[in-house]
Design a protein around this motif. Structure first.
Motif, PDB file in Angstrom:
ATOM      1  N   ASN A  29       2.121 -46.567  72.447  1.00 59.18           N
ATOM      2  CA  ASN A  29       1.091 -47.029  71.509  1.00 59.18           C
ATOM      3  C   ASN A  29       0.153 -48.039  72.163  1.00 59.18           C
ATOM      4  O   ASN A  29      -1.070 -48.013  71.938  1.00 59.18           O
ATOM      5  CB  ASN A  29       1.746 -47.659  70.276  1.00 59.18           C
ATOM      6  N   LEU A  30       0.692 -48.943  72.975  1.00 57.71           N
ATOM      7  CA  LEU A  30      -0.143 -49.932  73.643  1.00 57.71           C
ATOM      8  C   LEU A  30      -1.082 -49.278  74.652  1.00 57.71           C
ATOM      9  O   LEU A  30      -2.258 -49.643  74.759  1.00 57.71           O
ATOM     10  CB  LEU A  30       0.737 -50.988  74.317  1.00 57.71           C
ATOM     11  N   VAL A  31      -0.577 -48.288  75.386  1.00 57.95           N
ATOM     12  CA  VAL A  31      -1.436 -47.558  76.328  1.00 57.95           C
ATOM     13  C   VAL A  31      -2.540 -46.826  75.566  1.00 57.95           C
ATOM     14  O   VAL A  31      -3.713 -46.843  75.975  1.00 57.95           O
ATOM     15  CB  VAL A  31      -0.616 -46.557  77.168  1.00 57.95           C
ATOM     16  N   ALA A  32      -2.192 -46.191  74.455  1.00 57.77           N
ATOM     17  CA  ALA A  32      -3.181 -45.453  73.667  1.00 57.77           C
ATOM     18  C   ALA A  32      -4.263 -46.380  73.127  1.00 57.77           C
ATOM     19  O   ALA A  32      -5.450 -46.038  73.124  1.00 57.77           O
ATOM     20  CB  ALA A  32      -2.489 -44.721  72.513  1.00 57.77           C
ATOM     21  N   ARG A  59      -0.776 -60.549  79.834  1.00 60.77           N
ATOM     22  CA  ARG A  59      -1.514 -60.296  81.075  1.00 60.77           C
ATOM     23  C   ARG A  59      -1.666 -58.799  81.348  1.00 60.77           C
ATOM     24  O   ARG A  59      -2.706 -58.351  81.838  1.00 60.77           O
ATOM     25  CB  ARG A  59      -0.807 -60.971  82.246  1.00 60.77           C
ATOM     26  N   ILE A  60      -0.619 -58.044  81.048  1.00 63.51           N
ATOM     27  CA  ILE A  60      -0.692 -56.594  81.252  1.00 63.51           C
ATOM     28  C   ILE A  60      -1.739 -55.990  80.321  1.00 63.51           C
ATOM     29  O   ILE A  60      -2.528 -55.118  80.724  1.00 63.51           O
ATOM     30  CB  ILE A  60       0.689 -55.937  81.027  1.00 63.51           C
ATOM     31  N   ILE A  61      -1.766 -56.454  79.087  1.00 64.27           N
ATOM     32  CA  ILE A  61      -2.789 -55.978  78.151  1.00 64.27           C
ATOM     33  C   ILE A  61      -4.181 -56.311  78.680  1.00 64.27           C
ATOM     34  O   ILE A  61      -5.080 -55.461  78.690  1.00 64.27           O
ATOM     35  CB  ILE A  61      -2.568 -56.591  76.758  1.00 64.27           C
ATOM     36  N   ALA A  80      -3.016 -58.484  68.697  1.00 62.13           N
ATOM     37  CA  ALA A  80      -2.549 -58.565  67.308  1.00 62.13           C
ATOM     38  C   ALA A  80      -1.546 -57.454  67.018  1.00 62.13           C
ATOM     39  O   ALA A  80      -0.508 -57.679  66.378  1.00 62.13           O
ATOM     40  CB  ALA A  80      -3.733 -58.479  66.355  1.00 62.13           C
ATOM     41  N   ASN A  81      -1.836 -56.253  67.498  1.00 59.81           N
ATOM     42  CA  ASN A  81      -0.907 -55.137  67.312  1.00 59.81           C
ATOM     43  C   ASN A  81       0.382 -55.361  68.091  1.00 59.81           C
ATOM     44  O   ASN A  81       1.477 -55.081  67.595  1.00 59.81           O
ATOM     45  CB  ASN A  81      -1.564 -53.830  67.754  1.00 59.81           C
ATOM     46  N   ALA A  82       0.247 -55.853  69.324  1.00 58.56           N
ATOM     47  CA  ALA A  82       1.429 -56.089  70.156  1.00 58.56           C
ATOM     48  C   ALA A  82       2.339 -57.143  69.547  1.00 58.56           C
ATOM     49  O   ALA A  82       3.568 -57.051  69.643  1.00 58.56           O
ATOM     50  CB  ALA A  82       1.001 -56.502  71.564  1.00 58.56           C
TER      51      ALA A  82
END
Length: 201
Positions: free
Chosen positions: A159-162, A88-90, A188-190
């Motif tokens: 990394n997720l923010v970027a 959800r945050i993503i 997929a990255n997460a």
């Protein structure tokens, strides 16, 4: 939209009107008449409350950062299972469409920050808040035994923010990527970073 009757209400009204004006025209060359075009107030009132439009732009930036962060916290759903909360945050960090005013304004202000220390400080604060939002969710997932991180928490969160910032910028700039494409790629990255399958519900 009803016309605000008190000074605080009028200022808040003008901040929202300025967001739309910035999304439409950009920051450079912004005029009181541009803000008034999206307001129930006239250009004279804009100039009365904000003789220096730079002050209005600064309030727009503060409002945009605050709304974006608190909206993301709410959408994350504290108390949800870690895999759901992270998904959800993503999702909350991705524009719904290219007409998303808040994302348009934040992108405009991001470029403006290069030449303005006040805006640069706000962008740095927004980055810090976003990283902390992810870090909290990641730590909760680790504590619950749901996540096994491949990298340290702060590195994973950064990394997720970027990723969301980069994909969001390309999306708003017209790159032929859909919202769902971006969501799937970040997810997929997460999943690789957390060792966990993520789902929104």
């Amino acid at each position: 939209m009803a016309r605000p009757k008190n000074q605080a209400g009028r200022r808040a009204h003008l901040v929202q009107a300025a967001k739309h004006a910035i999304a439409e025209r950009g920051i450079n060359g912004l005029r009181a008449i541009d803000v008034a075009a999206h307001s129930e107030l006239g250009a004279g009132s804009v100039a009365y409350y904000y003789p220096d439009l730079g002050d209005l732009v600064r309030e727009v930036h503060e409002d945009a950062v605050s709304r974006f962060y608190w909206s993301r916290r709410e959408q994350g759903g504290a108390g949800a299972q870690p895999a759901i909360r992270l998904a959800r945050i993503i999702r909350s960090g991705i524009p719904n469409s290219r007409d998303d005013v808040d994302f348009q304004v934040l992108n405009e202000l991001h470029t403006h920050a290069y030449r303005d220390a006040f805006h640069a400080q706000l962008m740095a604060e927004m980055y810090r808040l976003e990283v902390s939002l992810y870090a909290t969710a990641l730590n909760e997932g680790v504590d619950a035994g749901a996540f096994t991180l491949a990298l340290p928490v702060d590195t994973t969160a950064s990394n997720l923010v970027a990723m969301e910032d980069a994909y969001g910028l390309h999306f708003m700039g017209g790159t032929p990527l859909g919202v769902e494409d971006i969501f799937r790629m970040i997810i997929a990255n997460a999943e690789v970073l957390t060792g966990c399958r993520l789902e929104e519900s």
